[in-house]
Design a protein around this motif. Structure first.
Motif, short mmCIF file in Angstrom:
data_model
loop_
_atom_site.label_atom_id
_atom_site.label_comp_id
_atom_site.label_asym_id
_atom_site.label_seq_id
_atom_site.Cartn_x
_atom_site.Cartn_y
_atom_site.Cartn_z
N SER A 1 0.81 -1.21 0.00
CA SER A 1 0.00 0.00 0.00
C SER A 1 0.84 1.26 0.00
O SER A 1 2.02 1.24 0.20
CB SER A 1 -0.91 -0.01 1.22
N GLY A 2 0.11 2.40 -0.14
CA GLY A 2 0.74 3.67 0.11
C GLY A 2 0.32 4.76 -0.83
O GLY A 2 -0.03 4.54 -1.96
N CYS A 3 0.41 5.96 -0.35
CA CYS A 3 0.21 7.16 -1.12
C CYS A 3 0.71 8.30 -0.28
O CYS A 3 0.58 8.29 0.94
CB CYS A 3 -1.26 7.36 -1.48
N GLY A 4 1.28 9.39 -0.91
CA GLY A 4 1.88 10.45 -0.15
C GLY A 4 0.88 11.24 0.66
O GLY A 4 -0.25 11.44 0.26
N GLY A 5 1.35 11.74 1.82
CA GLY A 5 0.49 12.56 2.64
C GLY A 5 0.16 13.88 1.96
O GLY A 5 -0.95 14.37 2.03
N GLU A 6 1.11 14.52 1.29
CA GLU A 6 0.87 15.73 0.53
C GLU A 6 1.50 15.50 -0.83
O GLU A 6 2.70 15.52 -1.00
CB GLU A 6 1.51 16.94 1.23
N VAL A 7 0.67 15.21 -1.82
CA VAL A 7 1.20 14.70 -3.08
C VAL A 7 1.23 15.73 -4.20
O VAL A 7 1.70 15.44 -5.28
CB VAL A 7 0.37 13.48 -3.57
N SER A 8 0.75 16.93 -3.96
CA SER A 8 0.65 17.87 -5.06
C SER A 8 2.02 18.38 -5.49
O SER A 8 2.24 18.68 -6.66
CB SER A 8 -0.23 19.06 -4.66
N GLY A 9 2.94 18.51 -4.55
CA GLY A 9 4.27 19.00 -4.90
C GLY A 9 4.28 20.49 -5.20
O GLY A 9 5.30 21.03 -5.61
N GLY B 1 -14.45 -7.11 -5.90
CA GLY B 1 -14.76 -6.90 -4.49
C GLY B 1 -14.75 -5.42 -4.22
O GLY B 1 -15.07 -4.62 -5.08
N ARG B 2 -14.35 -5.04 -3.00
CA ARG B 2 -14.29 -3.63 -2.63
C ARG B 2 -12.89 -3.09 -2.92
O ARG B 2 -12.06 -2.95 -2.03
CB ARG B 2 -14.64 -3.46 -1.16
N GLN B 3 -12.63 -2.80 -4.18
CA GLN B 3 -11.29 -2.35 -4.54
C GLN B 3 -10.91 -1.05 -3.83
O GLN B 3 -11.75 -0.18 -3.62
CB GLN B 3 -11.18 -2.11 -6.06
N PRO B 4 -9.63 -0.92 -3.49
CA PRO B 4 -9.14 0.35 -2.96
C PRO B 4 -9.10 1.40 -4.06
O PRO B 4 -9.11 1.08 -5.25
CB PRO B 4 -7.72 0.02 -2.47
N ALA B 5 -9.06 2.66 -3.68
CA ALA B 5 -9.09 3.75 -4.65
C ALA B 5 -8.40 4.97 -4.04
O ALA B 5 -8.22 5.07 -2.83
CB ALA B 5 -10.52 4.08 -5.04
N VAL B 6 -8.01 5.92 -4.91
CA VAL B 6 -7.40 7.16 -4.43
C VAL B 6 -7.79 8.30 -5.36
O VAL B 6 -7.67 8.20 -6.58
CB VAL B 6 -5.86 7.03 -4.31
N PHE B 7 -8.30 9.39 -4.77
CA PHE B 7 -8.68 10.57 -5.53
C PHE B 7 -7.47 11.40 -5.93
O PHE B 7 -6.45 11.43 -5.22
CB PHE B 7 -9.59 11.47 -4.68
N SER B 8 -7.58 12.10 -7.06
CA SER B 8 -6.59 13.11 -7.42
C SER B 8 -6.73 14.29 -6.46
O SER B 8 -7.72 14.39 -5.72
CB SER B 8 -6.80 13.56 -8.86
N PRO B 9 -5.76 15.21 -6.43
CA PRO B 9 -5.78 16.28 -5.41
C PRO B 9 -7.06 17.09 -5.34
O PRO B 9 -7.52 17.44 -4.24
CB PRO B 9 -4.58 17.15 -5.80
N THR B 10 -7.70 17.41 -6.47
CA THR B 10 -8.94 18.18 -6.42
C THR B 10 -10.17 17.29 -6.41
O THR B 10 -11.30 17.78 -6.25
CB THR B 10 -9.07 19.14 -7.61
#
Length: 400
Positions: A21-29, A97-106
């Motif tokens: 897993s993983g994704c940055g805490g503040e990813v916009s840069g 199943g219940r796939q994980p997902a991640v939104f873009s910054p906006t």
């Protein structure tokens, strides 16, 4: 050391999460505007958001992704008890199943993906337009080898979104902006994905998978960081990849003997620092929270975190603070953290210069809430889970 059956189950589940897993805490840069003011750790308050069993939440807290009648859908988050709003459901997604997902910054786009561990590395993933539901599959380059030479040679050939014939299917997706998306593979390869088409090119090759899979990759300030370790659990190291030119630093940080399962919880917005915990999920042994300088490899210990267990974290949008989901002092995990003895998990804030100990946020609940690895912290004052193979989102609003 002994662990209770319930706790051992929870620790094992968490370890599986960290493996993929993983994704940055503040990813916009991007730079933070003058309107953002970080909260004061001494008086900050937090309130848990009701996400109605969402699998993902946008960085503003306004949108959630849900599984509705077997479909993957995006809708507004309503206050508790409010009448439900209409959902926009994705086209042509074959749910396992219940796939994980991640939104873009906006929140305008969202990636939904299979867990590579659970689904035998098929690496299926789609990019969904949050407003229209239109969907494009992500296509990674085929690879016959996850080694440097093999991955480079494979960058010119393609495969479909099922991942057939691909050894290095993606396990993590990291947004830098609404139009900049990166994928991290099983062996640490990094791909640049075009969100409008789903097409991807190899940015940086990974290593031999016999050296272990990346744990909880994170993105900040144009730097992707990941913890790699040997299959025997030894030789852990922190590796960084520049999203600008694909430059790899392996290792950027090496860990001393005994730190075999460090938990990466975030990269600072300028890409200069990394937030890690030396607590070990596999053996349920607590550790300390550290902030590493990625240029020098040196670190500072956050005061008061020795013999604690930080499970998740993030840098604030301006990089001045760190948030932690952590326990109080522990000798080991012979019993679950509990409020009665001060060892419960709690949302905390601390200065990012490691000058003072973390402080519990007033009003934050005491639940672990499936929070492991990197969190996302937006300028809207929302701290939320990032992409995770455990498809359950959690979020808090923070002020003060």
């Amino acid at each position: 050391m002994k662990t209770t059956p319930l706790l051992r189950t929870a620790v094992t589940a968490a370890l599986l999460v960290f493996a993929v897993s993983g994704c940055g805490g503040e990813v916009s840069g991007s730079s933070v505007g003058p309107s953002y003011s970080p909260p004061d750790p001494a008086s900050a308050t937090a309130q848990s958001l009701d996400l109605q069993k969402a699998v993902a939440v946008s960085s503003s807290g306004a949108l959630i992704a849900v599984i509705q009648d077997g479909q993957f859908c995006v809708r507004d988050r309503e206050p508790t008890g409010a009448k439900g709003t209409a959902a926009t459901c994705a086209e042509s997604i074959e749910l396992s199943g219940r796939q994980p997902a991640v939104f873009s910054p906006t929140g305008s786009r969202i990636v939904v993906f299979d867990s590579a561990a659970e689904y035998a590395g098929r690496g299926r993933a789609w990019i969904v337009n949050s407003a229209s539901g239109t969907t494009v599959p992500i296509t990674l380059p085929a690879s016959t080898s996850s080694s440097s030479a093999g991955a480079t040679a494979a960058a010119t050939s393609g495969t479909d979104s099922t991942g057939a014939g691909r050894q290095d299917s993606a396990i993590t997706y990291l947004w830098q902006s609404d139009d900049a998306l990166y994928a991290v593979g099983l062996a640490g390869a990094v791909y640049r994905v075009t969100p409008s088409t789903g097409e991807a090119v190899l940015l940086a090759p990974g290593g031999d998978r016999s050296t272990g899979s990346p744990s909880a990759p994170a993105l900040g300030g144009g730097t992707i960081a990941m913890v790699l370790r040997g299959v025997s659990g030894t030789g852990a190291r922190l590796v960084t990849v520049s999203v600008v030119d694909g430059t790899v630093r392996d290792p950027a940080v090496t860990f001393e003997e005994g730190v075999t399962q460090p938990i990466l919880m975030g990269v600072s917005p300028d890409g200069a620092k990394a937030l890690l915990s030396t607590a070990n999920l596999q053996t349920a042994v607590p550790g300390e929270t550290r902030i590493y300088d990625l240029a020098s490899g040196e670190h500072s210990v956050v005061p008061g975190t020795e013999s604690t267990f930080a499970a998740g974290g993030a840098f604030s949008p301006d990089g001045s603070l760190v948030a932690l989901v952590a326990s109080g002092k522990l000798v080991d995990f012979t019993s679950a953290p509990a409020a009665a003895d001060g060892n419960r998990f709690h949302l905390q804030l601390a200065p990012a210069d490691a000058s003072t100990a973390p402080r519990d946020l007033i009003g934050a609940d005491d639940e672990t809430r499936n929070v492991y690895g990197p969190l996302q912290w937006s300028t809207a004052g929302v701290i939320a889970t990032a992409a995770s193979p455990v498809p359950t989102a959690s979020a808090w609003t923070v002020s003060g």
